[in-house]
Design a protein around this motif. Structure first.
Motif, PDB file in Angstrom:
ATOM      1  N   GLY A  30     -44.049  27.258  38.045  1.00 16.96           N
ATOM      2  CA  GLY A  30     -44.683  26.539  36.951  1.00 16.96           C
ATOM      3  C   GLY A  30     -46.192  26.728  36.965  1.00 16.96           C
ATOM      4  N   SER A  55     -39.751  25.039  30.153  1.00 18.33           N
ATOM      5  CA  SER A  55     -41.093  24.527  30.371  1.00 18.33           C
ATOM      6  C   SER A  55     -41.608  24.806  31.767  1.00 18.33           C
ATOM      7  CB  SER A  55     -41.116  23.011  30.113  1.00 18.33           C
ATOM      8  OG  SER A  55     -40.346  22.359  31.098  1.00 18.33           O
ATOM      9  N   GLY A  56     -40.748  25.208  32.682  1.00 14.42           N
ATOM     10  CA  GLY A  56     -41.161  25.424  34.055  1.00 14.42           C
ATOM     11  C   GLY A  56     -41.217  24.155  34.877  1.00 14.42           C
ATOM     12  N   LEU A  57     -40.787  23.033  34.300  1.00 14.16           N
ATOM     13  CA  LEU A  57     -40.804  21.767  35.022  1.00 14.16           C
ATOM     14  C   LEU A  57     -39.613  21.685  35.964  1.00 14.16           C
ATOM     15  CD1 LEU A  57     -41.728  19.345  32.124  1.00 14.16           C
ATOM     16  CD2 LEU A  57     -43.218  20.266  33.876  1.00 14.16           C
TER      17      LEU A  57
END
Length: 87
Positions: free
Chosen positions: A66, A81-83
């Motif tokens: 992220g 989102s890379g979350l």
């Protein structure tokens, strides 16, 4: 060591969390087997012997990925989102 694909790791973490919740709400043998399978896969993919260690490593991997994303790009082309979804 090869690094697992963050999307696959994220999907496994989501499945692990979903199955854990379902198992806590209404224990069933099929859920127990599937949760064990997902736990095993996470452990193998992240080179650990404990699912708790695998979740921690997955979280670290996803956080690092992220941070590596370019600024101003909250989601990649697939809408990720890379979350971290680690629980």
């Amino acid at each position: 060591m090869l690094e697992p694909d963050p999307k696959v790791v994220r999907e496994l973490l989501t499945r692990y969390a979903t199955l854990g919740i379902a198992q806590a709400e209404r224990p069933r043998p099929a859920l127990t087997r599937e949760l064990a399978d997902v736990s095993y896969t996470l452990c193998v993919m992240l080179a650990t012997t404990s699912v708790h260690d695998a979740v921690a490593r997955a979280d670290t991997l996803l956080l690092a990925k992220g941070r590596a994303a370019p600024e101003g790009c909250p989601a990649d082309a697939d809408g990720e989102s890379g979350l971290s979804l680690a629980v």
